[in-house]
Design a protein around this motif. Structure first.
Motif, PDB file in Angstrom:
ATOM      1  N   ARG A   1       0.838  -1.200   0.000  1.00  0.00           N
ATOM      2  CA  ARG A   1       0.000   0.000   0.000  1.00  0.00           C
ATOM      3  C   ARG A   1       0.873   1.250   0.000  1.00  0.00           C
ATOM      4  NH1 ARG A   1      -4.253  -1.261   4.548  1.00  0.00           N
ATOM      5  NH2 ARG A   1      -2.708  -2.752   5.220  1.00  0.00           N
ATOM      6  N   ASP A   2       0.764   2.076   1.024  1.00  0.00           N
ATOM      7  CA  ASP A   2       1.488   3.357   1.056  1.00  0.00           C
ATOM      8  C   ASP A   2       2.744   3.323   1.919  1.00  0.00           C
ATOM      9  OD1 ASP A   2      -0.420   4.511  -0.581  1.00  0.00           O
ATOM     10  OD2 ASP A   2      -1.674   5.106   1.115  1.00  0.00           O
ATOM     11  N   PHE A   3       3.234   2.150   2.270  1.00  0.00           N
ATOM     12  CA  PHE A   3       4.413   2.064   3.120  1.00  0.00           C
ATOM     13  C   PHE A   3       5.247   0.853   2.735  1.00  0.00           C
ATOM     14  CE2 PHE A   3       2.150  -1.129   5.512  1.00  0.00           C
ATOM     15  CZ  PHE A   3       0.845  -0.681   5.535  1.00  0.00           C
ATOM     16  N   PHE A   4       6.415   0.746   3.336  1.00  0.00           N
ATOM     17  CA  PHE A   4       7.331  -0.362   3.082  1.00  0.00           C
ATOM     18  C   PHE A   4       7.436  -1.226   4.330  1.00  0.00           C
ATOM     19  CE2 PHE A   4       8.471   2.667  -0.106  1.00  0.00           C
ATOM     20  CZ  PHE A   4       8.884   1.904  -1.189  1.00  0.00           C
TER      21      PHE A   4
ATOM     22  N   LEU B   1      15.485 -16.521  13.492  1.00  0.00           N
ATOM     23  CA  LEU B   1      14.204 -16.397  14.202  1.00  0.00           C
ATOM     24  C   LEU B   1      14.135 -15.116  15.022  1.00  0.00           C
ATOM     25  CD1 LEU B   1      13.600 -20.101  15.286  1.00  0.00           C
ATOM     26  CD2 LEU B   1      12.404 -18.805  13.498  1.00  0.00           C
ATOM     27  N   GLU B   2      15.254 -14.700  15.590  1.00  0.00           N
ATOM     28  CA  GLU B   2      15.273 -13.433  16.331  1.00  0.00           C
ATOM     29  C   GLU B   2      15.038 -12.265  15.368  1.00  0.00           C
ATOM     30  OE1 GLU B   2      15.474 -10.684  19.429  1.00  0.00           O
ATOM     31  OE2 GLU B   2      15.090 -12.837  19.409  1.00  0.00           O
ATOM     32  N   LEU B   3      15.659 -12.314  14.210  1.00  0.00           N
ATOM     33  CA  LEU B   3      15.438 -11.281  13.205  1.00  0.00           C
ATOM     34  C   LEU B   3      13.978 -11.278  12.763  1.00  0.00           C
ATOM     35  CD1 LEU B   3      16.708  -9.058  11.492  1.00  0.00           C
ATOM     36  CD2 LEU B   3      17.293 -10.818   9.806  1.00  0.00           C
ATOM     37  N   ASP B   4      13.375 -12.443  12.636  1.00  0.00           N
ATOM     38  CA  ASP B   4      11.965 -12.532  12.273  1.00  0.00           C
ATOM     39  C   ASP B   4      11.084 -11.866  13.333  1.00  0.00           C
ATOM     40  OD1 ASP B   4       9.816 -13.497  10.561  1.00  0.00           O
ATOM     41  OD2 ASP B   4       9.396 -14.945  12.147  1.00  0.00           O
ATOM     42  N   ARG B   5      11.399 -12.074  14.603  1.00  0.00           N
ATOM     43  CA  ARG B   5      10.640 -11.423  15.684  1.00  0.00           C
ATOM     44  C   ARG B   5      10.800  -9.898  15.617  1.00  0.00           C
ATOM     45  NH1 ARG B   5      11.997 -16.258  18.270  1.00  0.00           N
ATOM     46  NH2 ARG B   5      14.034 -15.542  18.953  1.00  0.00           N
ATOM     47  N   ILE B   6      12.009  -9.440  15.344  1.00  0.00           N
ATOM     48  CA  ILE B   6      12.264  -7.998  15.219  1.00  0.00           C
ATOM     49  C   ILE B   6      11.440  -7.432  14.065  1.00  0.00           C
ATOM     50  CG2 ILE B   6      14.010  -6.270  14.628  1.00  0.00           C
ATOM     51  CD1 ILE B   6      16.052  -8.151  16.114  1.00  0.00           C
ATOM     52  N   PHE B   7      11.449  -8.108  12.926  1.00  0.00           N
ATOM     53  CA  PHE B   7      10.677  -7.641  11.771  1.00  0.00           C
ATOM     54  C   PHE B   7       9.192  -7.599  12.073  1.00  0.00           C
ATOM     55  CE2 PHE B   7      13.656  -8.723   7.970  1.00  0.00           C
ATOM     56  CZ  PHE B   7      14.547  -7.794   8.435  1.00  0.00           C
ATOM     57  N   THR B   8       8.693  -8.592  12.768  1.00  0.00           N
ATOM     58  CA  THR B   8       7.270  -8.629  13.119  1.00  0.00           C
ATOM     59  C   THR B   8       6.901  -7.401  13.941  1.00  0.00           C
ATOM     60  OG1 THR B   8       7.216 -11.039  13.023  1.00  0.00           O
ATOM     61  CG2 THR B   8       5.472  -9.958  14.307  1.00  0.00           C
ATOM     62  N   LEU B   9       7.721  -7.080  14.924  1.00  0.00           N
ATOM     63  CA  LEU B   9       7.452  -5.906  15.761  1.00  0.00           C
ATOM     64  C   LEU B   9       7.562  -4.602  14.966  1.00  0.00           C
ATOM     65  CD1 LEU B   9       9.349  -7.009  18.976  1.00  0.00           C
ATOM     66  CD2 LEU B   9       6.878  -6.867  18.674  1.00  0.00           C
TER      67      LEU B   9
ATOM     68  N   ALA C   1       4.621  -4.307  12.523  1.00  0.00           N
ATOM     69  CA  ALA C   1       3.381  -3.991  13.242  1.00  0.00           C
ATOM     70  C   ALA C   1       3.351  -2.513  13.606  1.00  0.00           C
ATOM     71  CB  ALA C   1       3.252  -4.843  14.497  1.00  0.00           C
ATOM     72  N   LYS C   2       4.473  -1.977  14.003  1.00  0.00           N
ATOM     73  CA  LYS C   2       4.552  -0.546  14.358  1.00  0.00           C
ATOM     74  C   LYS C   2       4.328   0.321  13.112  1.00  0.00           C
ATOM     75  CE  LYS C   2       7.498   2.679  16.864  1.00  0.00           C
ATOM     76  NZ  LYS C   2       6.569   3.112  17.880  1.00  0.00           N
ATOM     77  N   ILE C   3       4.934  -0.046  11.999  1.00  0.00           N
ATOM     78  CA  ILE C   3       4.744   0.693  10.753  1.00  0.00           C
ATOM     79  C   ILE C   3       3.271   0.703  10.359  1.00  0.00           C
ATOM     80  CG2 ILE C   3       5.202   0.647   8.267  1.00  0.00           C
ATOM     81  CD1 ILE C   3       8.052  -0.423   9.019  1.00  0.00           C
ATOM     82  N   ILE C   4       2.634  -0.455  10.420  1.00  0.00           N
ATOM     83  CA  ILE C   4       1.223  -0.566  10.044  1.00  0.00           C
ATOM     84  C   ILE C   4       0.344   0.242  10.996  1.00  0.00           C
ATOM     85  CG2 ILE C   4      -0.722  -2.170   9.870  1.00  0.00           C
ATOM     86  CD1 ILE C   4       1.410  -4.240   8.819  1.00  0.00           C
ATOM     87  N   ALA C   5       0.596   0.121  12.284  1.00  0.00           N
ATOM     88  CA  ALA C   5      -0.213   0.839  13.283  1.00  0.00           C
ATOM     89  C   ALA C   5      -0.085   2.354  13.110  1.00  0.00           C
ATOM     90  CB  ALA C   5       0.210   0.433  14.692  1.00  0.00           C
TER      91      ALA C   5
END
Length: 80
Positions: free
Chosen positions: A23-26, A62-70, A73-77
């Motif tokens: 959409r409008d973000f990366f 897996l730690e990098l995956d957790r960082i990306f998830t957070l 989520a912040k970018i989307i919020a």
């Protein structure tokens, strides 16, 4: 408590990370190669066939995956 060793997640930054437009973000995503590696290591783990070096690598990914998830989520919020 057992200490768990892992490859530093930052070591994957040069070749394993992409920014994908949504959409409008990366959003932060794994490169195809890093995603395939994660899937391969997870499969070996399910088969109880991970070497100690691979276990360390999997922990880092897996730690990098957790960082990306957070982060994602912040970018989307914040875009709402």
């Amino acid at each position: 408590m057992d200490a768990q060793l892992m490859i530093q997640p930052s070591s994957f930054i040069d070749a394993g990370i992409q920014l994908k437009p949504v959409r409008d973000f990366f959003l932060f995503k794994f490169s195809d190669d890093l995603q395939e590696r994660l899937e391969g290591l997870n499969e070996k783990k399910r088969e109880s066939n991970l070497s100690p070096g691979e276990a360390v690598e999997l922990a880092g990914i897996l730690e990098l995956d957790r960082i990306f998830t957070l982060l994602n989520a912040k970018i989307i919020a914040e875009s709402a």
